[in-house]
Design an enzyme around this catalytic site. Structure first.
Site, short mmCIF file in Angstrom:
data_model
loop_
_atom_site.label_atom_id
_atom_site.label_comp_id
_atom_site.label_asym_id
_atom_site.label_seq_id
_atom_site.Cartn_x
_atom_site.Cartn_y
_atom_site.Cartn_z
N GLU A 1 -6.46 7.21 55.58
CA GLU A 1 -7.58 8.79 55.41
C GLU A 1 -8.63 8.58 55.07
O GLU A 1 -9.29 7.81 56.09
CB GLU A 1 -7.11 7.94 53.47
CG GLU A 1 -7.26 8.80 52.98
CD GLU A 1 -7.40 10.03 52.30
OE1 GLU A 1 -7.09 10.80 53.54
OE2 GLU A 1 -6.90 10.54 51.26
N ASP A 2 -9.31 9.61 54.96
CA ASP A 2 -10.92 10.37 55.22
C ASP A 2 -11.73 9.21 54.05
O ASP A 2 -12.75 8.85 54.99
CB ASP A 2 -11.01 11.60 55.38
CG ASP A 2 -10.81 12.55 54.21
OD1 ASP A 2 -10.00 11.71 53.19
OD2 ASP A 2 -11.28 13.52 54.28
N ASP B 1 -12.94 8.31 47.21
CA ASP B 1 -14.02 8.89 46.10
C ASP B 1 -13.52 8.69 44.81
O ASP B 1 -14.37 7.77 44.25
CB ASP B 1 -14.39 10.55 45.87
CG ASP B 1 -14.58 10.42 45.26
OD1 ASP B 1 -15.62 10.10 44.29
OD2 ASP B 1 -15.50 12.19 44.87
N PHE C 1 -21.86 14.58 48.10
CA PHE C 1 -21.41 14.92 48.90
C PHE C 1 -21.16 14.34 50.72
O PHE C 1 -22.24 15.69 51.16
CB PHE C 1 -20.29 16.25 48.70
CG PHE C 1 -19.50 17.19 48.82
CD1 PHE C 1 -18.28 16.70 48.50
CD2 PHE C 1 -18.80 17.93 49.75
CE1 PHE C 1 -16.89 16.99 48.46
CE2 PHE C 1 -17.97 18.46 50.79
CZ PHE C 1 -16.73 17.43 49.33
N ARG D 1 -15.43 20.90 59.65
CA ARG D 1 -14.67 19.73 60.12
C ARG D 1 -14.70 20.10 62.24
O ARG D 1 -14.71 18.41 62.71
CB ARG D 1 -13.08 20.47 60.10
CG ARG D 1 -12.56 20.49 58.68
CD ARG D 1 -10.59 20.09 58.48
NE ARG D 1 -10.40 21.06 57.67
CZ ARG D 1 -9.97 19.64 56.40
NH1 ARG D 1 -10.52 18.41 56.49
NH2 ARG D 1 -8.95 20.46 55.95
P1 IMP Z 1 -10.27 11.11 45.07
O1 IMP Z 1 -9.60 11.37 44.95
O2 IMP Z 1 -12.05 11.46 44.09
O3 IMP Z 1 -10.85 9.47 45.34
O4 IMP Z 1 -10.91 12.37 46.28
C1 IMP Z 1 -10.27 12.13 47.78
C2 IMP Z 1 -10.35 13.02 48.69
O5 IMP Z 1 -11.55 14.31 48.40
C3 IMP Z 1 -10.68 12.47 50.03
O6 IMP Z 1 -9.02 12.22 50.60
C4 IMP Z 1 -10.91 14.07 50.52
O7 IMP Z 1 -10.23 15.12 51.04
C5 IMP Z 1 -11.50 14.28 49.33
N1 IMP Z 1 -13.22 14.15 49.31
C6 IMP Z 1 -14.24 13.61 48.48
N2 IMP Z 1 -15.09 13.42 48.33
C7 IMP Z 1 -15.05 14.42 49.40
C8 IMP Z 1 -16.83 14.66 50.49
O8 IMP Z 1 -17.56 13.58 50.27
N3 IMP Z 1 -16.30 15.26 51.32
C9 IMP Z 1 -15.33 15.97 51.33
N4 IMP Z 1 -14.17 15.68 51.38
C10 IMP Z 1 -14.49 14.54 49.92
#
Ligand code: IMP
Length: 224
Positions: free
Chosen positions: A139-140, A143, A192, A205
Site C-alpha cells: 500500500e502507498d 492515514d 496531504f 502521480r
Molecule cells: P485511510 O483509510 O485514512 O488510511 O486512507 C488511506 C488511503 O487514502 C490511501 O490508500 C491513499 O489512497 C489515501 N491517502 C491518505 N492520505 C493521503 C495523502 O496524503 N496523499 C494522497 N493520498 C492519501
C-alpha cells in the site's frame, strides 16, 4: 514465514513535524507542477534506499513457501514495482530465495484531500486466488488506517495462510484508528502529500519525489 519479525513494526524513518523538507528548486520537478507544491518532503533517492532495506527485511522474514504480493492500486503501484524489483534482485543473488507471485486490487476512498470514510473495491483479480497463500499487501500510505482495516477484513474472508502489510508511508495523525502495518518506509507529519504515485484527484502521480501540495495546487486540481 520464518523467524520473529515483531520489531519491524516500530522500525521506520521518522520525518518530524518541524521538518523543513527541501526547496523545490533543489530538485527536478515537472514544470506543470512547479506552482502547485510547497516543498519536497522525501526525495526519490531516499525512498529508493529505504525500499532496499524493506526488501531485505521481507526476504529475511519469508521462506521458500513464497508470497503473493498484492498491489493496492493505484497509489501503491510505484512502491509495488520498486519493492518487487529489489526482492527479485535479492532472490538472484542470495543463497536462498522467496518465490513471488503478484496480484492486484483497486480501492477508492479519497475525494480531494478528505477520506470519504467508505472504501469500495472497484477492480482487481479474484480474491479466491489468495486462499491458503502468504499474502503481502503493498500500500502507498496509511492515514486513518480505516482503508487497510476494511481491506484486511475482506481478505481474511478468503482465508489466506497469513497476511502482512507493507506501507511506504504512515501518517502521524490524531485521526488514526491505531492500525500499524508490518513494514513501514517512513512515518510522516499530518499533511496531504503527493508524488511517487500518490495523487490528488488523479494528478501528481507523475511526480517522483514525495511532496507537499500547496493551497494553489488543491484549488487548481479540486474535484469539480
Ligand atoms: P485511510 O483509510 O485514512 O488510511 O486512507 C488511506 C488511503 O487514502 C490511501 O490508500 C491513499 O489512497 C489515501 N491517502 C491518505 N492520505 C493521503 C495523502 O496524503 N496523499 C494522497 N493520498 C492519501
Amino acid at each position: 514465514m520464518s523467524g520473529d519479525n515483531s520489531d519491524r513494526r516500530t522500525n521506520f524513518i521518522t520525518i518530524p513535524d518541524d521538518t523543513a523538507g527541501y526547496r523545490l528548486d533543489e530538485f527536478c520537478i515537472p514544470k506543470h507542477y512547479e506552482d502547485d507544491l510547497s516543498r519536497v518532503l522525501i526525495p526519490a533517492g531516499l525512498i529508493n534506499d529505504r525500499i532496499e532495506r524493506l526488501a531485505r527485511d521481507i526476504v529475511d522474514d519469508f521462506d521458500e513457501d513464497g508470497l503473493v504480493a498484492l498491489c493496492v492500486l493505484k497509489g501503491g503501484y510505484k512502491f509495488f514495482t520498486d519493492l518487487l524489483d529489489k526482492i527479485k534482485g535479492l532472490n538472484r543473488t542470495l543463497g536462498r530465495s522467496v518465490p513471488l507471485a503478484v496480484d492486484f486490487i483497486r480501492l477508492k476512498s479519497y475525494v480531494d484531500d478528505q477520506s470519504s470514510g467508505s472504501i469500495e473495491v472497484i477492480g482487481g483479480d479474484n480474491l479466491k486466488n489468495l486462499t491458503g497463500k502468504n499474502v503481502l499487501v503493498v500500500e502507498d500510505i496509511i492515514d486513518t488506517g480505516k482503508t487497510m482495516q476494511k481491506l484486511l477484513t475482506i481478505l481474511r474472508g478468503v482465508k489466506p495462510k497469513c497476511i502482512k502489510v507493507a506501507s511506504m508511508l504512515v501518517k502521524r495523525t490524531p485521526r488514526s484508528s491505531g492500525y500499524k502495518p508490518d513494514y513501514t518506509g517512513f512515518e510522516i507529519p499530518d499533511i496531504f502529500i503527493v508524488g511517487y504515485a500518490l495523487d490528488y484527484n488523479e494528478y501528481f502521480r507523475d511526480l517522483n519525489h514525495v511532496c507537499e501540495i500547496n493551497e494553489a495546487g488543491k484549488k487548481k486540481y479540486a474535484s469539480k
